[in-house]
Design a protein around this motif. Sequence first.
Motif, mmCIF file in Angstrom:
data_model
loop_
_atom_site.group_PDB
_atom_site.id
_atom_site.type_symbol
_atom_site.label_atom_id
_atom_site.label_comp_id
_atom_site.label_asym_id
_atom_site.label_seq_id
_atom_site.Cartn_x
_atom_site.Cartn_y
_atom_site.Cartn_z
ATOM 1 N N GLU A 2 0.854 -1.185 0.000
ATOM 2 C CA GLU A 2 0.000 0.000 0.000
ATOM 3 C C GLU A 2 0.891 1.236 0.000
ATOM 4 N N GLN A 4 2.113 5.022 0.360
ATOM 5 C CA GLN A 4 1.859 6.213 1.161
ATOM 6 C C GLN A 4 2.527 7.446 0.556
ATOM 7 N N GLU A 35 8.805 2.167 -1.779
ATOM 8 C CA GLU A 35 7.601 2.188 -2.609
ATOM 9 C C GLU A 35 7.955 2.355 -4.087
#
Length: 256
Positions: A2, A4, A35
């Motif tokens: 996920e 951010q 990420e």
Amino acid sequence: MEYQDILYEVRGPAVWITINRPEKYNAFRGQTCEELIHAFNRAGYDKSVAVVVLTGAGDKAFCTGGDQSAHDGGYDGRGIIGLPVEDLQSVIRDIPKPVIARVQGFAIGGGNVLVTVCDLAIASTKAVLGQVGPKVGSVDPGFGTALLSRVVGEKKAREIWMLCRRYPAAEALQMGLVNAVVEPDQLDAEVEKWCMEIAALSPTAISIAKKSFNLDSESIRGISAMGMQALSLFYDTEESKEGVQAFLEKRTPKFR
């Protein structure tokens, strides 16, 4: 994973990966790098994707490198210096898809290195590029120096690092650091045009061409590994710490 700190968006045959930290001028911390690495692998090995675009949120900055507020004798993530920048730079080079840097605003420090490592770069007339490492007690002892000299020439690369000047988009184009410069309101359309042109070509031929280009400079990966070891030791010195502290306090550093 996920996300951010980044945005991941599919636009036709392209994936746009956006560093989404405009309040930090899109500087990256450890989480941001993790990420980005995940996103590049995700897009790079998706057969429906022809090209990957890397950019920054807002109009002030593409990326300004490592987040100095997360730097205290080392950054806040994994790796030799607390940022997995070697892995990030490598994944951009290693995925079998062209990576286009869409540059709006500042591409400074590690952001300038990302532009260097990307296969192609398209900038707006409001883009400003350059290095800041020696101002804050840091340096990129790998792709950011050795590959830069191949891109812009040895003398120019040394100037960029040894003077820490800022270069407008037109000058970056002249030195070969970017491929094209357009007005800000035309930037997205120009990037999308390049994406569509790439998507019309043989993906296997493009992949082989990219690997062939990279093989000629692959030894820089080893230089980077050794250089990062030295950099981690440098970060423990008073000289490097003074650079970071001066930056945070918005004053001129006293290195000597």
